[in-house]
Motif scaffolding. Structure first.
Motif, PDB file in Angstrom:
ATOM      1  N   LYS A   8       0.846  -1.206   0.000  1.00  0.00           N
ATOM      2  CA  LYS A   8       0.000   0.000   0.000  1.00  0.00           C
ATOM      3  C   LYS A   8       0.882   1.257   0.000  1.00  0.00           C
ATOM      4  O   LYS A   8       1.897   1.314   0.707  1.00  0.00           O
ATOM      5  N   GLY A  10       0.693   5.438   0.502  1.00  0.00           N
ATOM      6  CA  GLY A  10      -0.148   6.529   0.996  1.00  0.00           C
ATOM      7  C   GLY A  10      -0.055   7.778   0.137  1.00  0.00           C
ATOM      8  O   GLY A  10       0.743   7.844  -0.811  1.00  0.00           O
ATOM      9  N   GLY A  11      -0.860   8.775   0.500  1.00  0.00           N
ATOM     10  CA  GLY A  11      -1.024   9.999  -0.296  1.00  0.00           C
ATOM     11  C   GLY A  11       0.266  10.735  -0.642  1.00  0.00           C
ATOM     12  O   GLY A  11       0.500  11.070  -1.806  1.00  0.00           O
ATOM     13  N   THR A 173       5.125   4.398   3.400  1.00  0.00           N
ATOM     14  CA  THR A 173       4.706   5.757   3.716  1.00  0.00           C
ATOM     15  C   THR A 173       5.894   6.725   3.605  1.00  0.00           C
ATOM     16  O   THR A 173       6.888   6.388   2.971  1.00  0.00           O
ATOM     17  N   ASP A 174       5.750   7.922   4.191  1.00  0.00           N
ATOM     18  CA  ASP A 174       6.808   8.932   4.006  1.00  0.00           C
ATOM     19  C   ASP A 174       7.840   8.938   5.122  1.00  0.00           C
ATOM     20  O   ASP A 174       8.663   9.851   5.201  1.00  0.00           O
ATOM     21  N   GLY A 177       9.264   3.846   9.123  1.00  0.00           N
ATOM     22  CA  GLY A 177       8.529   2.810   9.859  1.00  0.00           C
ATOM     23  C   GLY A 177       7.834   3.454  11.034  1.00  0.00           C
ATOM     24  O   GLY A 177       7.567   4.666  11.021  1.00  0.00           O
ATOM     25  N   TYR A 179       7.948   4.850  14.655  1.00  0.00           N
ATOM     26  CA  TYR A 179       8.907   5.386  15.620  1.00  0.00           C
ATOM     27  C   TYR A 179       8.242   5.428  17.007  1.00  0.00           C
ATOM     28  O   TYR A 179       7.000   5.449  17.106  1.00  0.00           O
ATOM     29  N   ASP A 182       6.225  10.360  17.013  1.00  0.00           N
ATOM     30  CA  ASP A 182       6.130  10.903  15.649  1.00  0.00           C
ATOM     31  C   ASP A 182       7.440  11.628  15.284  1.00  0.00           C
ATOM     32  O   ASP A 182       7.777  12.644  15.911  1.00  0.00           O
ATOM     33  N   PRO A 183       8.195  11.130  14.307  1.00  0.00           N
ATOM     34  CA  PRO A 183       9.494  11.738  13.999  1.00  0.00           C
ATOM     35  C   PRO A 183       9.379  13.177  13.505  1.00  0.00           C
ATOM     36  O   PRO A 183      10.359  13.915  13.514  1.00  0.00           O
ATOM     37  N   LYS A 184       8.172  13.579  13.077  1.00  0.00           N
ATOM     38  CA  LYS A 184       8.021  14.977  12.650  1.00  0.00           C
ATOM     39  C   LYS A 184       7.851  15.900  13.861  1.00  0.00           C
ATOM     40  O   LYS A 184       7.974  17.109  13.742  1.00  0.00           O
ATOM     41  N   LYS A 209      -1.288   8.839  13.994  1.00  0.00           N
ATOM     42  CA  LYS A 209      -2.132   8.481  12.847  1.00  0.00           C
ATOM     43  C   LYS A 209      -1.340   7.787  11.728  1.00  0.00           C
ATOM     44  O   LYS A 209      -1.816   7.688  10.602  1.00  0.00           O
ATOM     45  N   VAL A 210      -0.137   7.291  12.050  1.00  0.00           N
ATOM     46  CA  VAL A 210       0.658   6.637  11.011  1.00  0.00           C
ATOM     47  C   VAL A 210      -0.048   5.394  10.465  1.00  0.00           C
ATOM     48  O   VAL A 210       0.055   5.090   9.273  1.00  0.00           O
TER      49      VAL A 210
HETATM   50  P1  ADP Z   1       0.166   7.917   4.408  1.00  0.00           P
HETATM   51  O1  ADP Z   1      -0.251   9.044   3.543  1.00  0.00           O
HETATM   52  O2  ADP Z   1       1.329   7.151   3.856  1.00  0.00           O
HETATM   53  O3  ADP Z   1      -0.964   7.041   4.838  1.00  0.00           O
HETATM   54  P2  ADP Z   1       0.133   9.204   6.994  1.00  0.00           P
HETATM   55  O4  ADP Z   1       0.303  10.690   6.944  1.00  0.00           O
HETATM   56  O5  ADP Z   1      -1.221   8.656   7.222  1.00  0.00           O
HETATM   57  O6  ADP Z   1       0.803   8.604   5.687  1.00  0.00           O
HETATM   58  O7  ADP Z   1       1.102   8.598   8.100  1.00  0.00           O
HETATM   59  C1  ADP Z   1       2.471   8.898   8.084  1.00  0.00           C
HETATM   60  C2  ADP Z   1       2.786  10.000   9.076  1.00  0.00           C
HETATM   61  O8  ADP Z   1       2.439   9.561  10.394  1.00  0.00           O
HETATM   62  C3  ADP Z   1       4.257  10.344   9.189  1.00  0.00           C
HETATM   63  O9  ADP Z   1       4.608  11.326   8.265  1.00  0.00           O
HETATM   64  C4  ADP Z   1       4.413  10.800  10.636  1.00  0.00           C
HETATM   65  O10 ADP Z   1       4.541  12.194  10.756  1.00  0.00           O
HETATM   66  C5  ADP Z   1       3.105  10.391  11.310  1.00  0.00           C
HETATM   67  N1  ADP Z   1       3.324   9.656  12.566  1.00  0.00           N
HETATM   68  C6  ADP Z   1       2.643   9.881  13.714  1.00  0.00           C
HETATM   69  N2  ADP Z   1       3.093   9.094  14.673  1.00  0.00           N
HETATM   70  C7  ADP Z   1       4.075   8.333  14.146  1.00  0.00           C
HETATM   71  C8  ADP Z   1       4.916   7.305  14.665  1.00  0.00           C
HETATM   72  N3  ADP Z   1       4.836   6.915  15.935  1.00  0.00           N
HETATM   73  N4  ADP Z   1       5.805   6.715  13.812  1.00  0.00           N
HETATM   74  C9  ADP Z   1       5.882   7.104  12.532  1.00  0.00           C
HETATM   75  N5  ADP Z   1       5.122   8.075  11.995  1.00  0.00           N
HETATM   76  C10 ADP Z   1       4.225   8.687  12.785  1.00  0.00           C
END
Ligand code: ADP
Ligand code: ASP
Ligand code: MG
Length: 401
Positions: A8, A10-11, A173-174, A177, A179, A182-184, A209-210
């Motif tokens: 899969k 993501g956006g 995803t972006d 994996g 973390y 949230d790495p952001k 919301k990953v």
């Molecule tokens: P996609 O469009 O691939 O579905 P999402 O935006 O739904 O991507 O999910 C990816 C994002 O989730 C990452 O860019 C990150 O900022 C956020 N995120 C929140 N918590 C976590 C976490 N514990 N580990 C990784 N990413 C996380």
């Protein structure tokens, strides 16, 4: 061994043609090795948000069926573009809507639940050596109406297909994996090589919301290990799996945050179940999202009730309770909910005291606290959240240094 692999994307991973081409090239390598490939694709970039905005510019409450008709189009654009790329390179592929892929859902528009998937068509296409590209996030009711699965729902499409096809499930995803944080939001967060379904569900539910929570639940029910990786490099950072198969059980595995939370206190509520019921009934009729609830001990037949709610719901909450004059309303906006999650908490004590010690050392107060078997959540002022995350990460080894 040749395998069926569901991947899969993501956006953000398919936000432009260049990114799509990069994915297609990697998929071609796998296909050339003889694997059967099913792709699940999200709408490009922020397409779904823009479609929702268009509907909401007309009315605050767009008709739910029509909204699903509208927002399901985003995925149709991306699957067809990806298939056009494969075909332009001489590879046989086919794009499918949720309906064409056999995904049947309940009739709950905007939050449909997958009832079943008739995979006969997908299997037929795979036997014909086609690369199958399924639109994520959507399905069809038994009456033939298009539904969507709730925001982030492409994850659920992928896990459901992997369960049905008994295949490998990879979510790209972006980030690399899952973390610990949230790495952001916290750049030193540790990448987790593994995490249990339960912990991931709890983290998703509490703001990470990953992964969409229901997709993880589905992985657990159907015993599908979920591999999470980076869509650009193709490297898998994390496997979500059964608790019994974890190499190591940590006391705290991760921390999730939810911003823009409001704390509301309703004072002088009569200490009678009828009065409390009236308040919560009004909130429920007004479709106000309520999270944590607490009440003080009764004094002179009166209590204070506190609850947390998204800041977005505060105006509606005030208007719903405005005719209920006997109480005073105190609202603290700009709060953050911080939750720590770990399966090791079930049989190890001392987590709460270690956390309270951190609050004490930093001189920070929390407004509300709740616990579940594997998590503790606090509501704090937004500005206090950064130092808290830093100190909690250090104390529980959630960071790289
Ligand atoms: P996609 O469009 O691939 O579905 P999402 O935006 O739904 O991507 O999910 C990816 C994002 O989730 C990452 O860019 C990150 O900022 C956020 N995120 C929140 N918590 C976590 C976490 N514990 N580990 C990784 N990413 C996380
Ligand atoms: N496009 C949908 C959304 O933005 C589904 C998804 O990306 O998983 O919520
Ligand atoms: Mg997502």
């Amino acid at each position: 061994m040749k395998k069926i692999i569901v991947q899969k994307y993501g956006g953000t991973s398919v936000e432009n043609i260049k990114k799509m081409k990069n994915i297609v090239n990697r998929v071609i390598k796998l296909y050339d090795e003889g694997h059967s490939i099913v792709l699940v694709i999200s709408a490009m970039g922020k397409t779904t948000d823009h479609l929702v905005e268009m509907a909401k510019a007309i009315t605050e409450n767009p008709d739910k069926r029509e909204l699903d008709m509208l927002i399901s189009t985003g995925e149709q654009v991306s699957v067809s573009l990806i298939s056009i790329i494969f075909k332009s390179l001489g590879y046989d592929s086919i794009s499918l809507t949720g309906y064409q892929a056999g995904i049947v859902t309940s009739s709950d528009y905007n939050k449909g639940k997958i009832a079943d998937i008739d995979i006969s068509k997908i299997k037929k296409y795979l036997q014909e050596k086609k690369i199958v590209i399924v639109a994520g996030f959507q399905g069809i009711t038994e009456n033939g109406d298009i539904t969507t699965l709730g925001r982030g729902g492409s994850d659920t499409t992928a896990v459901a297909l992997a369960a049905k096809l008994q295949s490998i499930c990879e979510i790209y995803t972006d980030v690399d994996g899952i973390y610990a944080i949230d790495p952001k939001k916290y750049k030193n967060a540790q990448l987790l090589s593994e995490i249990s379904y339960e912990e991931m569900m709890e983290l998703s539910n509490l703001g990470a919301k990953v992964m969409e929570m229901r997709s993880v639940e589905m992985g657990k029910i159907f015993n599908v290990p979920i591999h999470i990786g980076n869509s650009v490099t193709g490297i898998i950072g994390t496997i979500i799996k059964d608790e019994d198969q974890l190499m190591e059980k940590k006391i705290i595995t991760g921390l999730a945050t939810e911003h823009n939370v409001a704390m509301v206190t309703i004072s002088d509520v009569l200490y009678q179940s009828g009065d409390i019921y009236k308040i919560f009934n009004l909130l429920s009729e007004g479709e106000i999202n309520i999270d944590m609830i607490s009440q003080t001990a009764p004094i002179d037949g009166k209590i204070n009730v506190s609850l947390s709610t998204p800041s977005l719901d505060v105006d509606s909450l005030k208007s719903v309770l405005k005719d209920y004059h006997t109480h005073k309303l105190y609202v603290d906006e700009n709060m953050t909910k911080i939750s720590v999650v770990g399966i090791g908490m079930i049989d190890q004590s001392g987590v709460a005291s270690k956390l309270f010690n951190i609050f004490d050392n930093l001189g920070i107060h929390f407004k509300q606290v709740t616990t579940s078997e594997i998590s503790i959540s606090f509501i704090v002022n937004n500005e206090d959240s950064y130092s808290l995350i830093e100190e909690i990460a250090k104390a529980f080894n959630l960071s790289n240094n």
